[in-house]
Each structure stands twice: as structure tokens, then as C-alpha cells.
Design a protein around this motif. Structure first.
Motif, PDB file in Angstrom:
ATOM      1  N   THR A   1       0.825  -1.203   0.000  1.00  0.00           N
ATOM      2  CA  THR A   1       0.000   0.000   0.000  1.00  0.00           C
ATOM      3  C   THR A   1       0.866   1.264   0.000  1.00  0.00           C
ATOM      4  O   THR A   1       0.515   2.270  -0.625  1.00  0.00           O
ATOM      5  CB  THR A   1      -0.902   0.017   1.258  1.00  0.00           C
TER       6      THR A   1
ATOM      7  N   SER B   1       9.033  -3.127  -7.996  1.00  0.00           N
ATOM      8  CA  SER B   1       8.201  -3.152  -6.785  1.00  0.00           C
ATOM      9  C   SER B   1       8.395  -4.464  -6.046  1.00  0.00           C
ATOM     10  O   SER B   1       7.453  -5.229  -5.838  1.00  0.00           O
ATOM     11  CB  SER B   1       6.729  -2.926  -7.143  1.00  0.00           C
TER      12      SER B   1
ATOM     13  N   MET C   1       8.805  -6.833  -3.147  1.00  0.00           N
ATOM     14  CA  MET C   1       8.633  -7.045  -1.709  1.00  0.00           C
ATOM     15  C   MET C   1       9.939  -7.588  -1.139  1.00  0.00           C
ATOM     16  O   MET C   1      10.556  -8.489  -1.724  1.00  0.00           O
ATOM     17  CB  MET C   1       7.525  -8.067  -1.443  1.00  0.00           C
TER      18      MET C   1
ATOM     19  N   ASN D   1      -1.414  -4.827   8.865  1.00  0.00           N
ATOM     20  CA  ASN D   1      -2.846  -4.944   8.563  1.00  0.00           C
ATOM     21  C   ASN D   1      -3.225  -6.409   8.334  1.00  0.00           C
ATOM     22  O   ASN D   1      -4.215  -6.703   7.697  1.00  0.00           O
ATOM     23  CB  ASN D   1      -3.233  -4.049   7.379  1.00  0.00           C
TER      24      ASN D   1
ATOM     25  N   GLY E   1      -1.867  -8.878   6.534  1.00  0.00           N
ATOM     26  CA  GLY E   1      -1.860  -9.506   5.217  1.00  0.00           C
ATOM     27  C   GLY E   1      -1.561  -8.557   4.087  1.00  0.00           C
ATOM     28  O   GLY E   1      -1.090  -7.434   4.295  1.00  0.00           O
ATOM     29  N   PHE E   2      -1.878  -9.029   2.905  1.00  0.00           N
ATOM     30  CA  PHE E   2      -1.584  -8.285   1.675  1.00  0.00           C
ATOM     31  C   PHE E   2      -2.750  -7.337   1.383  1.00  0.00           C
ATOM     32  O   PHE E   2      -3.592  -7.600   0.513  1.00  0.00           O
ATOM     33  CB  PHE E   2      -1.386  -9.251   0.500  1.00  0.00           C
ATOM     34  N   GLY E   3      -2.788  -6.225   2.095  1.00  0.00           N
ATOM     35  CA  GLY E   3      -3.931  -5.316   2.026  1.00  0.00           C
ATOM     36  C   GLY E   3      -4.195  -4.789   0.621  1.00  0.00           C
ATOM     37  O   GLY E   3      -5.336  -4.809   0.142  1.00  0.00           O
ATOM     38  N   CYS E   4      -3.152  -4.332  -0.066  1.00  0.00           N
ATOM     39  CA  CYS E   4      -3.384  -3.690  -1.373  1.00  0.00           C
ATOM     40  C   CYS E   4      -3.899  -4.695  -2.401  1.00  0.00           C
ATOM     41  O   CYS E   4      -4.760  -4.375  -3.217  1.00  0.00           O
ATOM     42  CB  CYS E   4      -2.110  -3.001  -1.867  1.00  0.00           C
TER      43      CYS E   4
ATOM     44  N   ASP F   1       3.350  -5.516   6.667  1.00  0.00           N
ATOM     45  CA  ASP F   1       3.671  -6.795   7.324  1.00  0.00           C
ATOM     46  C   ASP F   1       4.040  -7.865   6.300  1.00  0.00           C
ATOM     47  O   ASP F   1       4.909  -8.699   6.540  1.00  0.00           O
ATOM     48  CB  ASP F   1       2.492  -7.265   8.200  1.00  0.00           C
ATOM     49  N   GLY F   2       3.400  -7.833   5.123  1.00  0.00           N
ATOM     50  CA  GLY F   2       3.693  -8.837   4.099  1.00  0.00           C
ATOM     51  C   GLY F   2       5.117  -8.719   3.593  1.00  0.00           C
ATOM     52  O   GLY F   2       5.852  -9.710   3.500  1.00  0.00           O
ATOM     53  N   SER F   3       5.534  -7.499   3.270  1.00  0.00           N
ATOM     54  CA  SER F   3       6.895  -7.302   2.765  1.00  0.00           C
ATOM     55  C   SER F   3       7.920  -7.569   3.860  1.00  0.00           C
ATOM     56  O   SER F   3       8.991  -8.110   3.599  1.00  0.00           O
ATOM     57  CB  SER F   3       7.063  -5.877   2.225  1.00  0.00           C
TER      58      SER F   3
HETATM   59  C1  LIG Z   1       8.383 -10.361  -4.404  1.00  0.00           C
HETATM   60  C2  LIG Z   1       6.981  -9.934  -4.651  1.00  0.00           C
HETATM   61  N1  LIG Z   1       5.979 -10.839  -4.605  1.00  0.00           N
HETATM   62  C3  LIG Z   1       4.704 -10.459  -4.857  1.00  0.00           C
HETATM   63  C4  LIG Z   1       4.395  -9.164  -5.139  1.00  0.00           C
HETATM   64  C5  LIG Z   1       2.936  -8.767  -5.380  1.00  0.00           C
HETATM   65  N2  LIG Z   1       2.504  -7.930  -4.266  1.00  0.00           N
HETATM   66  C6  LIG Z   1       2.548  -6.576  -4.346  1.00  0.00           C
HETATM   67  S1  LIG Z   1       2.095  -5.851  -2.949  1.00  0.00           S
HETATM   68  C7  LIG Z   1       1.766  -7.310  -2.186  1.00  0.00           C
HETATM   69  C8  LIG Z   1       1.271  -7.362  -0.768  1.00  0.00           C
HETATM   70  C9  LIG Z   1       2.071  -6.497   0.168  1.00  0.00           C
HETATM   71  O1  LIG Z   1       1.610  -6.687   1.496  1.00  0.00           O
HETATM   72  P1  LIG Z   1       2.101  -5.734   2.636  1.00  0.00           P
HETATM   73  O2  LIG Z   1       3.567  -5.534   2.514  1.00  0.00           O
HETATM   74  O3  LIG Z   1       1.608  -6.225   3.921  1.00  0.00           O
HETATM   75  O4  LIG Z   1       1.454  -4.344   2.246  1.00  0.00           O
HETATM   76  P2  LIG Z   1      -0.067  -3.852   2.498  1.00  0.00           P
HETATM   77  O5  LIG Z   1      -0.669  -3.608   1.160  1.00  0.00           O
HETATM   78  O6  LIG Z   1      -0.795  -4.878   3.279  1.00  0.00           O
HETATM   79  O7  LIG Z   1       0.084  -2.579   3.267  1.00  0.00           O
HETATM   80  C10 LIG Z   1       2.016  -8.373  -3.057  1.00  0.00           C
HETATM   81  C11 LIG Z   1       1.815  -9.807  -2.711  1.00  0.00           C
HETATM   82  C12 LIG Z   1       5.479  -8.246  -5.182  1.00  0.00           C
HETATM   83  N3  LIG Z   1       5.318  -6.975  -5.488  1.00  0.00           N
HETATM   84  N4  LIG Z   1       6.749  -8.648  -4.914  1.00  0.00           N
END
Ligand SMILES: Cc1ncc(C[n+]2csc(CCOP(=O)(O)OP(=O)(O)O)c2C)c(N)n1
Ligand SMILES: [Mg+2]
Length: 610
Positions: free
Chosen positions: A414, A437, A439, A491, A493-496, A464-466
Motif C-alpha cells: 500500500t 516493486s 517485496m 494490517n 496480510g496483503f492489504g493492497c 507486514d507482508g513485505s
Molecule cells: C516479491 C513480490 N511478490 C509479490 C508481489 C505482489 N505484491 C505486491 S504488494 C503485495 C502485498 C504487500 O503486502 P504488505 O507488505 O503487507 O502491504 P499492504 O498492502 O498490506 O500494506 C504483493 C503480494 C510483489 N510486489 N513482490
């Protein structure tokens, strides 16, 4: 001819240690290394020998070590880079994602994975993949697609041609990107009589290509015929060091400037002609100007889909395109008139030709309205209610605690979209890896920025996902005494992507942790996790306490991780633009059918390749 007898690895390290930039700094600042049988004896011995002239650092994962190197090169505006060496097999292929990130972002990175024995005596060595149909293939061939220069060193003499080619690519403003030198294990250790002249210090100057006279005349004619041009400023402005030239050019001729993710903070946010971020994560001020522009001037931009609104943004029927870029590949995109040139040189040349010509000044109220809208979403929430903070409110807290030395950074989730939209960046205060982009770039990247700019106050914004994808270099930052602040928005998980899924008609599925297959609900203690690696770690209960923790983090001698629970649902509604994400043509879900209908309406608005 005077010669010196060295192993190929010793010769490589000795040569790298004397390659300089115009400022007299080592072009390759040093090397990140994780050793294995593929590099410990050969390259490892050579690095130990030269550890004073050419520093070696140790990380916890090959990909993230390379992320640090990428961020360092980006923060140094490509005037310095770092190398990464790995063993063969998994150590090597762990680098491939990072190579892709450097490739997309046009950033210099020297990758030196070990490779199988050139003499094939012990075949198959541990971790050798054994291609059945091609004896020349190793795991390192996976780098070919993501390297600007790839070579395999199978004889010690080859480094005398391979290394200069590597530096040539990394210091070429147009070809700049990652170089992979796959170094066969036995060859690293093999001795050769190298000419002493090979080790003379060398200065690599980054050239500034001048525009072609005919292309320049065409560009001037296009400008003179235009009434309402707009400049789309990309990363090329920064790598050219054209920030001041752009600020003057825009002000002198009344041309609004809009910024891509890589271009954001080329201009100070309060420059009167900075109309803000462009495109999918753009400001209404920027996008309104772009919609009506009769001449779109790309300046050091790749025209990625987030910038162009998947080519539905620049919709004036009379619109022409001019692309000023050091790389002809980018300058020719989308039927643009090309001006192949260094950005700074091009602006100076255009300025001379335009003289005192001024275009119709863009409407300053658009900027004022945008700042008002973003200030509102960044404001701290009212004490009433106990809803979780939004990412925009978190950004507001960071903004209030930041100064001119703050560099806010990130890569995925996000945050990049929200920061692009609403972060008020002083010039040079924004670092977003939004080409790949990737993660997991965030924490390692923060290390690279801090190494490049020790005086900067680096704030890493990570979801949290990254964070879960790659966080182990936090321990490296602690060990090396590299401080920065991490704001971790949890949040769950993968909010966006969860929002994108529902925006395309999908059911919430497999993005937030609670929507994923589970027996035990996920409960990650991020404070304990970061603390276990030696970082200072705290939980902020709300925006007010986040502000207090941000203040307390200042002056720390190590990374500080501030965790805050956020709401995964909201994102800033102001501004923005449609983005092409393909929606299924048939589905049993009514929501998908509705989304497909609106998708078909939107793709009809794309203006392709004209
Ligand atoms: C290495 C990698 N895998 C998958 C993605 C696809 N992707 C983009 S954003 C995202 C979720 C990110 O989650 P988080 O870091 O928690 O951010 P939030 O949107 O929850 O704030 C994913 C899976 C990516 N950009 N990079
Ligand atoms: Mg998240």
C-alpha cells in the motif's frame, strides 16, 4: 612487459579496488559476500588479502544483500555501486530476483556468482544442475535475461576483457544495469602472469550525450507549436543531476512538471510548477494537467503503466509526445518524437532555443486543492472511535516528524501508492523502488541508502507482508551499526492486493491472513521478532503514540522498528487514475461480470501506440 603472478580472483579484486569515478571515489565501493564452496577458497582468499583497500561485508541472504547494493547505487545517483559474490547453485540463483530489480530500474550492480568447474574434473559438483542437452549451461544462465552484460569466466585471462566491459556497462548512462560475471570455481584459484599495467588506476567518467541537431530542431518545433505542455519527470532527471536545470526551466517557461515514482523529489514539493505525482497513484492536479496537455514531454522516464494510466491518461485528441531520454529505446516509445540526450544538456539546449517564451501558466488552484486534500487524509484521526489508523494517517505522523534530511523509502504494498500520492518530499527526500516493486527490498534497501547518505534520516515504510518476505538484514544493520527507522504497518496480510482483488470482482481470498487456509489464526509478534535480531522495537497503539515513538527513535545507534496496527480496507480516494488489470471475460460471479463490464468501458479509452 612487466607482469605479476596472481590468481584470477586476486587479479579481479585488485583491479576492482582501483576503478574510480570522477570524484576520485572507488566506483565499486565494496562487496557483499556469502561464501560457499563456489567462492570461499578463490574469491574469499582474494578478498581477505585486499580487505583494507576493498571492504567485504556479510549479510544473511544473497537477494537482500543485492537489494542493499541496488539502493546504495540509486541513492548515489549511479555514481557508485556495490558488488555481490555468492557460491554456486542456490546462492547464485538467490540473486536472480535482485538482478531483475536492478535491470528494470537501470541501476548498476556487479554480481559475481561462483560457477561450476571449467575443467569439469569433479562433475557433477555439489549444487551443479546438470543440463542433459547442453554442456555449457549452468544455473547461472538464469541471469542472462536479467543482466545488461553477462559473461562466464572460464580462463584467468578473460577477466582482462570481462572486467572493463562490466564497468563500461555500469557507467554508461544509457546501458546502465546489472552485470553478471559467473566465475568458475577452479578458474578463480588459477594463477596467471597479468601485465602490471592492467592494475593502473582508472577513472570512469559518465558521459553526457548531446542531442542530435535534427532531433533538437524537431523538439523545439513541437514545443513552439504547443500551448499547454507538461513535463513528466522520471528517474533520468535525478541520474543526470538535472534537478536544478528542471526547476529553472519549468519556472522560466511556465511548464507544469509531474513526477513518476522514480522522479518524485526531483523537484521540491513546494516548487510552484511541481504539479505533483502523475498517473495511477497521482494527484488530481497532475492528472488534470496531463489530461488536457497538448504536448507530453517525457524527461528521463520509461513511461511505465502507473505513469501513463495504462495509456488512458494523456487524452487530449491534439496531444503530441516528445520523449527526452539518454536511451533511444525509451525515447522512441509510443510514437514519440525522440530527443536522445542527457536530460540536463537537453533542458539547457531547449532553454536557449525557447528564449523568453512562456506558455499559458497552469492553474495554481489545482495545486492548492491537492495540498488541501492530502493534508486532510494525513490529519490525525479524532479521538472519538477506536477504528484502526489508515496508512495515510501513518504517513501524516511520519511527515510531521520529518525534516529536510529525511529520506522516506519503500518498494511494495500500500505504501508506495500512498506515499507517491500524499508525501510532501523535499528535493532528494524520496526513494521508491517501483520499477520491480519488489517485496523484501525495504529493510535491505534502507541499509544501502544509509550507507550512501550517512547524514540522511532514513525512514523505511514497510507492510507486514513485505517485512515477512525479507527482514533478516535487520540483524546486519544492528551488527554494522547502521541506524534507520522502520515503520511497520500491520494490517494482517496483503492489504493492497486484497483491495485489488475485490476491485476486479474477486472474493476476498488468500490475501489477508484470516482469508487464507489456516488451522491456527496467524498471530505474529513483530516487536518480539525485530527485538530478537537486536533492533529496538516498540508497538505504537495509535497515531499519537506513533508520533512519540518517531521522536524517540531519533539519534538511535541502531535500527528502530515501530509496529502499528492499521486498517487494510481504506486507501486515499483523492486523485488516482484507472489501471489496466485484466478482468476475467467469463465467470460465475456476478461481481466479476460487473467488473468486466466497467473494464471493457475503460480499455476503450486507451490510446495505444500513437
Ligand atoms: C516479491 C513480490 N511478490 C509479490 C508481489 C505482489 N505484491 C505486491 S504488494 C503485495 C502485498 C504487500 O503486502 P504488505 O507488505 O503487507 O502491504 P499492504 O498492502 O498490506 O500494506 C504483493 C503480494 C510483489 N510486489 N513482490
Ligand atoms: Mg499488510
Amino acid at each position: 612487459m612487466k607482469t605479476i603472478r596472481l590468481t584470477a580472483a586476486q587479479a579481479m579484486v585488485r583491479w576492482l579496488s582501483v576503478q574510480q569515478n570522477e570524484e576520485g571515489e572507488r566506483f565499486i565501493e565494496g562487496i557483499w559476500a556469502i561464501f560457499g564452496h563456489g567462492n570461499v577458497a578463490g574469491i574469499g582468499e582474494a578478498l581477505y588479502e585486499h580487505r583494507k583497500e576493498f571492504p567485504t561485508w556479510r549479510g544473511h541472504n544473497e537477494q537482500t544483500m543485492a537489494h542493499t547494493a541496488i539502493a546504495f547505487a540509486k541513492a548515489k545517483k549511479r555514481r557508485q555501486a556495490m558488488a555481490v559474490t555468492t557460491s554456486i547453485g542456490p546462492g547464485a540463483t538467490n540473486l536472480v530476483t535482485a538482478a531483475a530489480t536492478a535491470h528494470v530500474n537501470r541501476l548498476p550492480l556487479l554480481l559475481i556468482p561462483g560457477d561450476v568447474f571449467a575443467n569439469r574434473a569433479p562433475d557433477p559438483v555439489l549444487q551443479q544442475i546438470e543440463h542433459f542437452g547442453d554442456g555449457t549451461v549452468s544455473a547461472n544462465d538464469t541471469f542472462r535475461a536479467v543482466s545488461r552484460y553477462f559473461d562466464r569466466i572460464t580462463r584467468p585471462e578473460q577477466i582482462m576483457t570481462a572486467l572493463p566491459r562490466a564497468l563500461r556497462v555500469m557507467t554508461d548512462p544509457a546501458d546502465c544495469g546489472p552485470v553478471t560475471l559467473a566465475f568458475c570455481q577452479d578458474v578463480q584459484a588459477e594463477a596467471h602472469d597479468y601485465p602490471e599495467s592492467f592494475f593502473e588506476p582508472k577513472v570512469w567518467r559518465i558521459r553526457r550525450p548531446e542531442p542530435d541537431a535534427v532531433e533538437l530542431a524537431e523538439a523545439v518545433a513541437l514545443l513552439k507549436a504547443a500551448k499547454s505542455p507538461v513535463i513528466v519527470a522520471g528517474g533520468g532527471v535525478v541520474y543526470s543531476g538535472a534537478e536544478a536545470a528542471l526547476a529553472d526551466f519549468a519556472a522560466m517557461h511556465d511548464i507544469p512538471v509531474v513526477e513518476t515514482q522514480a522522479g518524485k523529489s526531483a523537484l521540491d514539493h513546494d516548487h510552484a510548477l511541481n504539479f505533483g505525482p502523475v498517473g495511477v497513484t497521482g494527484a488530481s492536479s497532475a492528472n488534470i494537467v496531463c489530461e488536457s496537455a497538448d504536448l507530453v514531454i517525457g524527461l528521463g522516464t520509461r513511461f511505465q503503466d502507473f505513469t501513463t494510466g495504462s495509456w488512458a491518461l494523456f487524452k487530449n485528441p491534439l496531444r503530441r509526445m516528445l520523449s527526452i531520454n539518454v536511451q533511444a529505446y525509451d525515447a522512441a516509445k509510443h510514437g514519440a518524437a525522440s530527443l536522445v540526450s542527457d536530460a540536463k544538456i537537453a533542458l539547457e539546449a531547449l532553454d536557449r532555443e525557447l528564449g523568453s517564451h512562456r506558455f499559458d501558466a497552469p492553474d495554481a488552484r489545482l495545486r492548492a486543492d491537492w495540498f488541501e486534500a492530502t493534508a486532510a487524509v494525513k490529519a490525525a484521526p479524532d479521538a472519538a472511535g477506536n477504528a484502526l489508523p489508515t496508512d495515510a494517517q501513518v504517513i501524516g505522523a511520519v511527515q510531521r516528524s520529518s525534516g529536510r534530511d529525511t529520506v522516506v523509502m519503500g518498494a511494495a504494498g500500500t505504501m508506495p501508492g500512498e506515499l507517491h500520492k500524499i508525501w510532501d518530499a523535499p528535493q532528494g527526500g524520496y526513494h521508491m523502488e517501483y520499477g520491480n516493486s519488489c517485496m523484501g527490498y525495504e529493510i535491505a534497501g534502507a541499509i544501502g541508502i544509509k550507507m550512501a547518505r550517512p547524514d540522511a534520516d532514513v525512514v523505511c515504510m514497510v507492510g507486514d507482508g513485505s517485512y515477512m518476505m525479507a527482514n533478516s538484514e535487520l540483524a546486519t544493520a544492528v551488527m554494522m551499526g547502521i541506524p534507520f527507522t522502520v515503520v511497520l504497518t500491520d494490517n494482517r496480510g496483503f492489504g493492497c492486493i486484497n483491495r485489488l482483488q475485490q476491485g476486479t470482482g474477486g472474493a476476498p481470498f488468500n490475501n489477508l491472513l484470516d482469508d487464507a487456509m489456516h488451522v491456527n489464526p496467524s498471530a505474529i509478534d513483530f516487536v518480539a521478532h525485530a527485538g530478537s535480531m537486536g533492533a529496538k522495537a516498540v508497538k505504537a497503539s495509535d497515531i499519537k503514540s506513533l508520533e512519540a515513538e518517531l521522536e524517540a527513535a531519533k539519534g538511535s545507534d541502531r535500527p528502530v522498528v515501530i509496529v502499528i496496527d492499521t486498517d487494510p480496507a481504506p486507501s486515499t480516494k483523492a486523485g488516482g487514475h484507472w489501471w489496466d488489470v485484466a478482468v476475467p471475460e467469463v465467470s460465475t460471479r456476478a461481481e466479476v461480470k460487473t467488473a468486466r463490464k466497467s473494464y471493457e468501458t475503460n480499455i476503450a479509452k486507451q490510446r495505444l501506440a500513437t
